[in-house]
Design an enzyme around this catalytic site. Structure first.
Site, PDB file in Angstrom:
ATOM      1  N   ASN A 167     -10.225  -0.205  -0.189  1.00 35.44           N
ATOM      2  CA  ASN A 167      -8.278  -0.079   0.086  1.00 35.44           C
ATOM      3  C   ASN A 167      -8.335  -0.388  -1.606  1.00 35.44           C
ATOM      4  OD1 ASN A 167      -5.765  -0.625  -0.173  1.00 35.44           O
ATOM      5  ND2 ASN A 167      -6.450  -1.342   2.371  1.00 35.44           N
TER       6      ASN A 167
ATOM      7  N   HIS B 250      -3.577   7.362   2.059  1.00 34.98           N
ATOM      8  CA  HIS B 250      -3.660   5.903   2.039  1.00 34.98           C
ATOM      9  C   HIS B 250      -5.321   6.209   1.978  1.00 34.98           C
ATOM     10  CE1 HIS B 250      -3.805   1.955   0.626  1.00 34.98           C
ATOM     11  NE2 HIS B 250      -3.906   1.729   1.822  1.00 34.98           N
TER      12      HIS B 250
ATOM     13  N   CYS C 266       0.580  -1.323  -0.013  1.00 34.36           N
ATOM     14  CA  CYS C 266       0.403  -0.437   0.303  1.00 34.36           C
ATOM     15  C   CYS C 266       1.079   1.628   0.338  1.00 34.36           C
ATOM     16  CB  CYS C 266      -0.660  -0.021   1.433  1.00 34.36           C
ATOM     17  SG  CYS C 266      -1.958  -1.184   1.234  1.00 34.36           S
TER      18      CYS C 266
HETATM   19  N1  COA Z   1     -18.298  -8.552   9.409  1.00 31.14           N
HETATM   20  C1  COA Z   1     -18.908  -8.301  10.511  1.00 31.14           C
HETATM   21  N2  COA Z   1     -18.292  -8.563  11.649  1.00 31.14           N
HETATM   22  C2  COA Z   1     -16.443  -8.555  11.422  1.00 31.14           C
HETATM   23  C3  COA Z   1     -16.441  -8.446  10.198  1.00 31.14           C
HETATM   24  C4  COA Z   1     -17.178  -8.529   9.100  1.00 31.14           C
HETATM   25  N3  COA Z   1     -16.808  -7.950   8.108  1.00 31.14           N
HETATM   26  N4  COA Z   1     -15.403  -8.085  10.349  1.00 31.14           N
HETATM   27  C5  COA Z   1     -14.448  -8.619  11.295  1.00 31.14           C
HETATM   28  N5  COA Z   1     -16.384  -8.680  12.602  1.00 31.14           N
HETATM   29  C6  COA Z   1     -16.030  -9.623  14.031  1.00 31.14           C
HETATM   30  C7  COA Z   1     -14.794 -10.221  14.588  1.00 31.14           C
HETATM   31  O1  COA Z   1     -15.388 -11.634  14.441  1.00 31.14           O
HETATM   32  C8  COA Z   1     -15.024  -9.804  15.686  1.00 31.14           C
HETATM   33  O2  COA Z   1     -15.735 -10.542  16.653  1.00 31.14           O
HETATM   34  P1  COA Z   1     -15.978 -11.533  18.117  1.00 31.14           P
HETATM   35  O3  COA Z   1     -15.915 -10.068  18.759  1.00 31.14           O
HETATM   36  O4  COA Z   1     -17.527 -11.888  17.962  1.00 31.14           O
HETATM   37  O5  COA Z   1     -15.031 -11.546  17.736  1.00 31.14           O
HETATM   38  C9  COA Z   1     -15.545  -8.556  15.813  1.00 31.14           C
HETATM   39  O6  COA Z   1     -16.411  -8.188  14.480  1.00 31.14           O
HETATM   40  C10 COA Z   1     -14.578  -7.270  16.217  1.00 31.14           C
HETATM   41  O7  COA Z   1     -13.174  -7.615  15.419  1.00 31.14           O
HETATM   42  P2  COA Z   1     -11.648  -6.702  15.047  1.00 31.14           P
HETATM   43  O8  COA Z   1     -10.569  -7.138  14.774  1.00 31.14           O
HETATM   44  O9  COA Z   1     -11.745  -6.266  16.837  1.00 31.14           O
HETATM   45  O10 COA Z   1     -12.486  -5.055  15.065  1.00 31.14           O
HETATM   46  P3  COA Z   1     -12.422  -3.968  14.357  1.00 31.14           P
HETATM   47  O11 COA Z   1     -12.852  -3.021  14.989  1.00 31.14           O
HETATM   48  O12 COA Z   1     -10.429  -3.872  15.043  1.00 31.14           O
HETATM   49  O13 COA Z   1     -11.872  -3.504  13.065  1.00 31.14           O
HETATM   50  C11 COA Z   1     -10.537  -3.390  11.123  1.00 31.14           C
HETATM   51  C12 COA Z   1     -11.757  -4.118  12.458  1.00 31.14           C
HETATM   52  C13 COA Z   1     -10.401  -4.780  10.671  1.00 31.14           C
HETATM   53  C14 COA Z   1     -11.826  -2.431  10.663  1.00 31.14           C
HETATM   54  C15 COA Z   1      -9.539  -2.362  11.305  1.00 31.14           C
HETATM   55  O14 COA Z   1      -8.785  -3.786  12.962  1.00 31.14           O
HETATM   56  C16 COA Z   1      -8.945  -2.507  10.635  1.00 31.14           C
HETATM   57  O15 COA Z   1      -9.080  -1.376  10.299  1.00 31.14           O
HETATM   58  N6  COA Z   1      -7.370  -2.530  10.652  1.00 31.14           N
HETATM   59  C17 COA Z   1      -6.656  -1.834   9.838  1.00 31.14           C
HETATM   60  C18 COA Z   1      -6.902  -2.348   8.218  1.00 31.14           C
HETATM   61  C19 COA Z   1      -5.579  -1.890   6.995  1.00 31.14           C
HETATM   62  O16 COA Z   1      -6.165  -1.090   7.305  1.00 31.14           O
HETATM   63  N7  COA Z   1      -4.800  -1.842   6.892  1.00 31.14           N
HETATM   64  C20 COA Z   1      -4.474  -1.941   5.801  1.00 31.14           C
HETATM   65  C21 COA Z   1      -3.284  -1.762   5.469  1.00 31.14           C
HETATM   66  S1  COA Z   1      -2.637  -0.558   4.283  1.00 31.14           S
END
Ligand code: COA
Length: 318
Positions: free
Chosen positions: A275, A245, A113
Protein backbone atom coordinates in the site's frame (compact mmCIF):
# COMPACT_ATOMS: atom_id res chain seq x y z
CA UNK A 1 -16.74 23.81 -20.86
CA UNK A 2 -13.34 22.11 -21.35
CA UNK A 3 -12.85 18.52 -20.21
CA UNK A 4 -9.84 17.20 -18.26
CA UNK A 5 -8.00 14.79 -20.55
CA UNK A 6 -5.16 12.49 -19.52
CA UNK A 7 -2.15 13.59 -21.57
CA UNK A 8 0.53 11.44 -19.92
CA UNK A 9 1.29 9.18 -16.97
CA UNK A 10 4.45 8.38 -15.05
CA UNK A 11 5.59 6.57 -11.94
CA UNK A 12 8.64 5.72 -9.87
CA UNK A 13 9.48 3.15 -7.20
CA UNK A 14 12.59 3.46 -5.04
CA UNK A 15 15.26 0.86 -5.86
CA UNK A 16 15.51 -0.75 -2.43
CA UNK A 17 13.15 -3.72 -2.08
CA UNK A 18 12.02 -5.32 1.19
CA UNK A 19 10.52 -8.78 0.61
CA UNK A 20 8.25 -10.72 2.91
CA UNK A 21 11.24 -13.00 3.55
CA UNK A 22 13.21 -9.95 4.73
CA UNK A 23 10.37 -9.11 7.14
CA UNK A 24 10.47 -12.67 8.51
CA UNK A 25 13.95 -11.85 9.83
CA UNK A 26 12.77 -8.62 11.49
CA UNK A 27 9.38 -9.43 13.10
CA UNK A 28 7.20 -12.40 14.04
CA UNK A 29 5.52 -12.94 10.66
CA UNK A 30 5.59 -15.27 7.66
CA UNK A 31 5.54 -14.81 3.91
CA UNK A 32 2.47 -17.11 3.80
CA UNK A 33 0.51 -14.97 6.30
CA UNK A 34 1.23 -11.73 4.47
CA UNK A 35 0.40 -13.16 1.02
CA UNK A 36 -2.79 -14.86 2.18
CA UNK A 37 -4.20 -11.86 4.10
CA UNK A 38 -3.05 -9.05 1.82
CA UNK A 39 -1.63 -10.33 -1.49
CA UNK A 40 1.57 -8.35 -0.85
CA UNK A 41 4.89 -10.00 -1.81
CA UNK A 42 7.31 -7.09 -1.49
CA UNK A 43 7.46 -3.34 -1.04
CA UNK A 44 9.91 -0.63 -2.13
CA UNK A 45 11.44 1.48 0.62
CA UNK A 46 13.47 4.69 0.42
CA UNK A 47 17.06 4.73 1.64
CA UNK A 48 18.53 7.35 3.98
CA UNK A 49 18.47 10.75 2.32
CA UNK A 50 15.87 9.77 -0.29
CA UNK A 51 12.66 11.79 0.07
CA UNK A 52 9.06 12.02 -1.10
CA UNK A 53 10.04 14.87 -3.43
CA UNK A 54 12.75 12.70 -5.03
CA UNK A 55 10.11 10.10 -5.92
CA UNK A 56 7.63 12.76 -7.03
CA UNK A 57 10.21 14.37 -9.31
CA UNK A 58 11.02 11.12 -11.13
CA UNK A 59 7.35 10.21 -11.60
CA UNK A 60 6.57 13.76 -12.79
CA UNK A 61 9.38 13.81 -15.34
CA UNK A 62 8.10 10.49 -16.73
CA UNK A 63 4.56 11.87 -16.96
CA UNK A 64 5.72 15.10 -18.63
CA UNK A 65 7.74 13.09 -21.18
CA UNK A 66 4.71 10.90 -21.91
CA UNK A 67 2.57 14.02 -22.37
CA UNK A 68 5.18 15.64 -24.63
CA UNK A 69 5.19 18.77 -22.43
CA UNK A 70 7.79 20.84 -20.59
CA UNK A 71 7.45 21.74 -16.92
CA UNK A 72 7.02 25.37 -18.04
CA UNK A 73 3.76 24.35 -19.77
CA UNK A 74 2.22 23.38 -16.41
CA UNK A 75 0.01 25.97 -14.75
CA UNK A 76 -0.94 24.09 -11.56
CA UNK A 77 0.99 21.50 -9.52
CA UNK A 78 -0.88 19.34 -7.00
CA UNK A 79 0.89 16.80 -4.81
CA UNK A 80 -1.23 14.37 -2.81
CA UNK A 81 0.90 13.22 0.11
CA UNK A 82 0.69 12.35 3.78
CA UNK A 83 4.46 12.11 4.11
CA UNK A 84 5.84 15.45 2.88
CA UNK A 85 9.58 16.13 3.07
CA UNK A 86 9.04 19.04 5.45
CA UNK A 87 6.16 20.80 7.24
CA UNK A 88 6.75 23.57 4.76
CA UNK A 89 7.41 24.51 2.03
CA UNK A 90 4.94 22.03 0.59
CA UNK A 91 6.27 19.11 -1.44
CA UNK A 92 4.50 20.71 -4.42
CA UNK A 93 6.67 23.85 -4.02
CA UNK A 94 9.82 21.73 -3.62
CA UNK A 95 8.81 19.78 -6.73
CA UNK A 96 8.11 22.97 -8.69
CA UNK A 97 11.65 24.18 -7.91
CA UNK A 98 13.19 20.83 -8.94
CA UNK A 99 11.31 20.97 -12.23
CA UNK A 100 12.48 24.54 -12.78
CA UNK A 101 8.87 25.68 -13.24
CA UNK A 102 8.20 29.01 -11.63
CA UNK A 103 5.17 31.07 -10.69
CA UNK A 104 2.27 28.66 -11.18
CA UNK A 105 0.25 27.74 -8.07
CA UNK A 106 1.54 24.63 -6.31
CA UNK A 107 0.12 23.00 -3.20
CA UNK A 108 -0.12 19.73 -1.31
CA UNK A 109 -3.36 17.94 -0.61
CA UNK A 110 -3.69 15.49 2.26
CA UNK A 111 -6.43 12.86 2.10
CA UNK A 112 -4.19 9.85 2.87
CA UNK A 113 -4.95 6.89 0.57
CA UNK A 114 -7.76 8.75 -1.20
CA UNK A 115 -5.38 11.66 -1.87
CA UNK A 116 -4.94 10.99 -5.57
CA UNK A 117 -8.67 10.90 -6.38
CA UNK A 118 -9.10 14.03 -4.24
CA UNK A 119 -6.33 15.75 -6.22
CA UNK A 120 -7.87 14.69 -9.54
CA UNK A 121 -11.15 16.18 -8.36
CA UNK A 122 -9.48 19.54 -7.63
CA UNK A 123 -7.52 19.51 -10.89
CA UNK A 124 -10.66 18.68 -12.88
CA UNK A 125 -12.48 21.66 -11.37
CA UNK A 126 -9.60 24.04 -12.17
CA UNK A 127 -9.60 22.83 -15.78
CA UNK A 128 -13.37 22.91 -16.22
CA UNK A 129 -13.68 26.48 -15.00
CA UNK A 130 -10.83 27.61 -17.24
CA UNK A 131 -8.40 28.47 -14.41
CA UNK A 132 -5.76 25.99 -15.65
CA UNK A 133 -4.91 24.32 -18.97
CA UNK A 134 -2.23 21.83 -17.92
CA UNK A 135 -2.18 20.36 -14.42
CA UNK A 136 0.47 18.04 -12.96
CA UNK A 137 -1.18 15.75 -10.40
CA UNK A 138 1.16 13.64 -8.28
CA UNK A 139 0.61 11.03 -5.56
CA UNK A 140 3.87 10.50 -3.67
CA UNK A 141 4.60 8.81 -0.34
CA UNK A 142 7.37 7.63 1.95
CA UNK A 143 5.14 5.70 4.35
CA UNK A 144 8.15 3.66 5.51
CA UNK A 145 9.12 6.75 7.54
CA UNK A 146 5.86 6.73 9.54
CA UNK A 147 5.71 3.01 10.30
CA UNK A 148 6.54 1.33 13.58
CA UNK A 149 8.78 -1.41 12.15
CA UNK A 150 8.18 -3.53 15.27
CA UNK A 151 4.37 -3.53 14.76
CA UNK A 152 3.64 -6.53 12.55
CA UNK A 153 -0.01 -5.55 12.12
CA UNK A 154 0.93 -2.43 10.12
CA UNK A 155 4.55 -2.50 8.91
CA UNK A 156 3.99 -5.40 6.49
CA UNK A 157 1.27 -3.47 4.64
CA UNK A 158 2.87 -0.27 3.34
CA UNK A 159 5.56 0.84 0.90
CA UNK A 160 6.99 3.93 -0.79
CA UNK A 161 6.49 5.22 -4.34
CA UNK A 162 5.09 7.92 -6.59
CA UNK A 163 2.81 8.22 -9.59
CA UNK A 164 1.81 11.22 -11.68
CA UNK A 165 -0.52 12.28 -14.45
CA UNK A 166 -0.57 15.37 -16.64
CA UNK A 167 -4.10 16.58 -17.31
CA UNK A 168 -4.88 18.95 -20.15
CA UNK A 169 -7.96 20.95 -21.14
CA UNK A 170 -9.52 19.41 -24.23
CA UNK A 171 -12.76 18.63 -25.98
CA UNK A 172 -12.52 14.84 -25.46
CA UNK A 173 -14.56 13.39 -22.57
CA UNK A 174 -11.58 12.86 -20.18
CA UNK A 175 -12.72 12.83 -16.53
CA UNK A 176 -16.44 12.07 -16.79
CA UNK A 177 -17.25 12.13 -13.11
CA UNK A 178 -15.52 12.60 -9.78
CA UNK A 179 -16.98 11.92 -6.33
CA UNK A 180 -15.16 12.53 -3.05
CA UNK A 181 -16.30 12.03 0.55
CA UNK A 182 -15.03 12.17 4.12
CA UNK A 183 -16.26 11.28 7.59
CA UNK A 184 -14.01 12.28 10.47
CA UNK A 185 -16.14 10.28 12.93
CA UNK A 186 -13.91 7.33 12.03
CA UNK A 187 -10.66 9.19 12.80
CA UNK A 188 -9.50 6.66 15.42
CA UNK A 189 -9.64 3.56 13.21
CA UNK A 190 -6.69 4.47 11.01
CA UNK A 191 -4.37 7.26 12.10
CA UNK A 192 -0.99 8.61 12.97
CA UNK A 193 -1.95 9.86 16.44
CA UNK A 194 1.07 12.02 17.21
CA UNK A 195 2.74 14.98 15.61
CA UNK A 196 4.32 18.32 16.36
CA UNK A 197 0.89 19.93 16.13
CA UNK A 198 -0.43 18.18 19.24
CA UNK A 199 2.87 18.04 21.10
CA UNK A 200 3.20 14.26 20.64
CA UNK A 201 5.92 13.92 17.98
CA UNK A 202 7.08 10.60 19.48
CA UNK A 203 3.76 8.97 18.47
CA UNK A 204 4.03 9.77 14.77
CA UNK A 205 3.48 6.20 13.55
CA UNK A 206 0.59 4.49 11.79
CA UNK A 207 -1.99 2.81 14.02
CA UNK A 208 -4.88 0.82 12.59
CA UNK A 209 -7.81 -1.31 13.69
CA UNK A 210 -7.39 -3.59 10.70
CA UNK A 211 -10.62 -5.61 10.89
CA UNK A 212 -12.85 -2.56 11.27
CA UNK A 213 -11.05 -0.71 8.47
CA UNK A 214 -11.45 -3.74 6.23
CA UNK A 215 -15.23 -4.01 6.82
CA UNK A 216 -15.82 -0.28 6.41
CA UNK A 217 -13.72 -0.10 3.24
CA UNK A 218 -15.58 -2.92 1.51
CA UNK A 219 -19.01 -1.53 2.42
CA UNK A 220 -18.17 2.04 1.38
CA UNK A 221 -16.49 1.00 -1.87
CA UNK A 222 -19.46 -1.16 -2.89
CA UNK A 223 -21.83 1.76 -2.33
CA UNK A 224 -19.46 4.17 -4.09
CA UNK A 225 -19.20 1.99 -7.17
CA UNK A 226 -23.00 1.67 -7.42
CA UNK A 227 -23.47 5.44 -6.97
CA UNK A 228 -20.84 6.29 -9.56
CA UNK A 229 -22.39 4.02 -12.19
CA UNK A 230 -25.95 5.16 -11.46
CA UNK A 231 -25.04 8.87 -11.50
CA UNK A 232 -23.52 8.44 -14.96
CA UNK A 233 -26.16 6.15 -16.43
CA UNK A 234 -23.63 3.35 -16.86
CA UNK A 235 -23.95 -0.35 -16.23
CA UNK A 236 -21.24 -2.62 -14.84
CA UNK A 237 -20.36 -3.92 -18.29
CA UNK A 238 -19.46 -0.39 -19.44
CA UNK A 239 -16.32 -0.40 -17.28
CA UNK A 240 -13.25 -1.60 -19.19
CA UNK A 241 -10.79 -1.29 -16.30
CA UNK A 242 -11.05 -0.95 -12.55
CA UNK A 243 -7.98 0.79 -11.12
CA UNK A 244 -8.46 0.45 -7.38
CA UNK A 245 -6.41 1.77 -4.50
CA UNK A 246 -3.85 -0.96 -3.90
CA UNK A 247 -4.27 -1.65 -0.16
CA UNK A 248 -5.20 -5.28 0.04
CA UNK A 249 -5.95 -7.89 -2.63
CA UNK A 250 -9.01 -9.14 -0.74
CA UNK A 251 -10.61 -5.65 -0.73
CA UNK A 252 -9.83 -5.33 -4.46
CA UNK A 253 -11.39 -8.74 -5.20
CA UNK A 254 -14.52 -7.83 -3.22
CA UNK A 255 -14.99 -4.62 -5.26
CA UNK A 256 -14.42 -6.48 -8.53
CA UNK A 257 -17.07 -9.05 -7.52
CA UNK A 258 -19.52 -6.22 -6.85
CA UNK A 259 -18.89 -4.92 -10.39
CA UNK A 260 -19.07 -8.43 -11.87
CA UNK A 261 -15.65 -7.69 -13.33
CA UNK A 262 -13.28 -10.59 -13.93
CA UNK A 263 -9.90 -9.98 -12.26
CA UNK A 264 -8.37 -9.79 -15.77
CA UNK A 265 -9.99 -6.33 -16.05
CA UNK A 266 -8.70 -5.09 -12.72
CA UNK A 267 -5.26 -3.49 -12.54
CA UNK A 268 -3.49 -5.12 -9.60
CA UNK A 269 -0.01 -4.05 -8.49
CA UNK A 270 -0.35 -4.45 -4.71
CA UNK A 271 1.80 -7.60 -4.75
CA UNK A 272 4.72 -5.57 -6.14
CA UNK A 273 4.69 -2.55 -3.83
CA UNK A 274 2.16 -2.94 -1.01
CA UNK A 275 0.00 0.00 0.00
CA UNK A 276 1.71 3.17 -1.23
CA UNK A 277 -1.22 5.33 -0.10
CA UNK A 278 -1.85 8.25 -2.49
CA UNK A 279 0.72 6.86 -4.96
CA UNK A 280 -0.98 3.52 -5.45
CA UNK A 281 -3.59 4.43 -8.10
CA UNK A 282 -1.26 6.45 -10.35
CA UNK A 283 1.39 3.71 -10.01
CA UNK A 284 -1.10 1.07 -11.16
CA UNK A 285 -2.52 3.35 -13.86
CA UNK A 286 0.92 4.10 -15.32
CA UNK A 287 1.91 0.45 -15.35
CA UNK A 288 -1.21 -0.61 -17.25
CA UNK A 289 -0.86 2.28 -19.72
CA UNK A 290 2.79 1.47 -20.40
CA UNK A 291 2.28 -2.28 -20.82
CA UNK A 292 -0.54 -1.61 -23.30
CA UNK A 293 -3.44 -3.04 -21.31
CA UNK A 294 -5.23 0.32 -21.08
CA UNK A 295 -6.07 1.72 -24.52
CA UNK A 296 -7.37 5.08 -25.66
CA UNK A 297 -11.17 5.27 -25.72
CA UNK A 298 -11.63 2.85 -22.81
CA UNK A 299 -13.67 3.61 -19.69
CA UNK A 300 -11.71 3.51 -16.44
CA UNK A 301 -13.00 3.53 -12.88
CA UNK A 302 -10.64 4.52 -10.08
CA UNK A 303 -11.69 4.14 -6.45
CA UNK A 304 -9.90 4.75 -3.18
CA UNK A 305 -10.38 4.64 0.53
CA UNK A 306 -8.17 6.02 3.30
CA UNK A 307 -7.70 7.34 6.81
CA UNK A 308 -10.05 10.07 7.91
CA UNK A 309 -12.05 8.27 6.64
CA UNK A 310 -11.82 9.63 3.12
CA UNK A 311 -13.03 7.92 -0.03
CA UNK A 312 -13.82 8.68 -3.62
CA UNK A 313 -14.00 7.63 -7.25
CA UNK A 314 -12.93 8.99 -10.64
CA UNK A 315 -14.55 7.86 -13.86
CA UNK A 316 -12.45 8.50 -16.96
CA UNK A 317 -12.88 8.08 -20.69
CA UNK A 318 -9.22 7.54 -21.54
N1 COA B 1 2.04 -11.75 10.62
C1 COA B 1 1.51 -12.77 11.31
N2 COA B 1 0.44 -12.64 12.11
C2 COA B 1 -0.12 -11.42 12.18
C3 COA B 1 0.39 -10.31 11.49
C4 COA B 1 1.52 -10.51 10.69
N3 COA B 1 2.07 -9.52 9.99
N4 COA B 1 -0.38 -9.25 11.78
C5 COA B 1 -1.35 -9.66 12.61
N5 COA B 1 -1.19 -10.98 12.87
C6 COA B 1 -1.99 -11.85 13.72
C7 COA B 1 -2.79 -11.10 14.76
O1 COA B 1 -1.97 -10.82 15.89
C8 COA B 1 -3.89 -12.08 15.07
O2 COA B 1 -3.38 -13.06 15.94
P1 COA B 1 -4.32 -13.66 17.11
O3 COA B 1 -5.48 -14.30 16.40
O4 COA B 1 -3.41 -14.60 17.79
O5 COA B 1 -4.72 -12.47 17.93
C9 COA B 1 -4.13 -12.78 13.73
O6 COA B 1 -2.98 -12.49 12.91
C10 COA B 1 -5.35 -12.29 12.99
O7 COA B 1 -5.34 -10.88 13.02
P2 COA B 1 -6.44 -10.05 12.31
O8 COA B 1 -6.13 -8.59 12.50
O9 COA B 1 -7.80 -10.54 12.71
O10 COA B 1 -6.17 -10.47 10.78
P3 COA B 1 -7.00 -10.07 9.52
O11 COA B 1 -7.41 -11.29 8.81
O12 COA B 1 -8.03 -9.03 9.80
O13 COA B 1 -5.89 -9.37 8.63
C11 COA B 1 -5.23 -7.17 7.98
C12 COA B 1 -5.26 -8.19 9.11
C13 COA B 1 -4.52 -5.93 8.49
C14 COA B 1 -4.44 -7.75 6.83
C15 COA B 1 -6.68 -6.86 7.53
O14 COA B 1 -7.47 -6.54 8.66
C16 COA B 1 -6.75 -5.72 6.58
O15 COA B 1 -6.28 -5.82 5.46
N6 COA B 1 -7.40 -4.61 6.96
C17 COA B 1 -7.50 -3.45 6.09
C18 COA B 1 -6.18 -2.75 6.10
C19 COA B 1 -6.08 -1.70 5.08
O16 COA B 1 -6.28 -1.94 3.93
N7 COA B 1 -5.73 -0.50 5.53
C20 COA B 1 -5.45 0.59 4.68
C21 COA B 1 -6.71 1.19 4.17
S1 COA B 1 -6.27 2.50 3.13
Amino acid sequence: MPASCILGTGSYLPERVVTNADLETMIDTTDAWIRERTGIEKRHVVVDGETCCDLAEKASRNALDAAGLQASDIDLILVATTTPDQFFPSTACLLQHRLDAHGCPAFDLQAVCAGFVYALDVADKYIRCGAARHVLVVGAETFSRVLDWTDRSTCVLFGDGAGAVVLGAGDQPGIISSRIYADGAYKDLLQIPGGHGNGRPDEAFVEMKGNEVFRFAVTKLWRLVDETLAANGLSRSDIDWLIPHQANLRIIQATARKLDLPMERVVVTVHEHGNTSSASIPLAFDQAVRDGRIQRGQTLLMEAFGGGFTWGSTLIKY
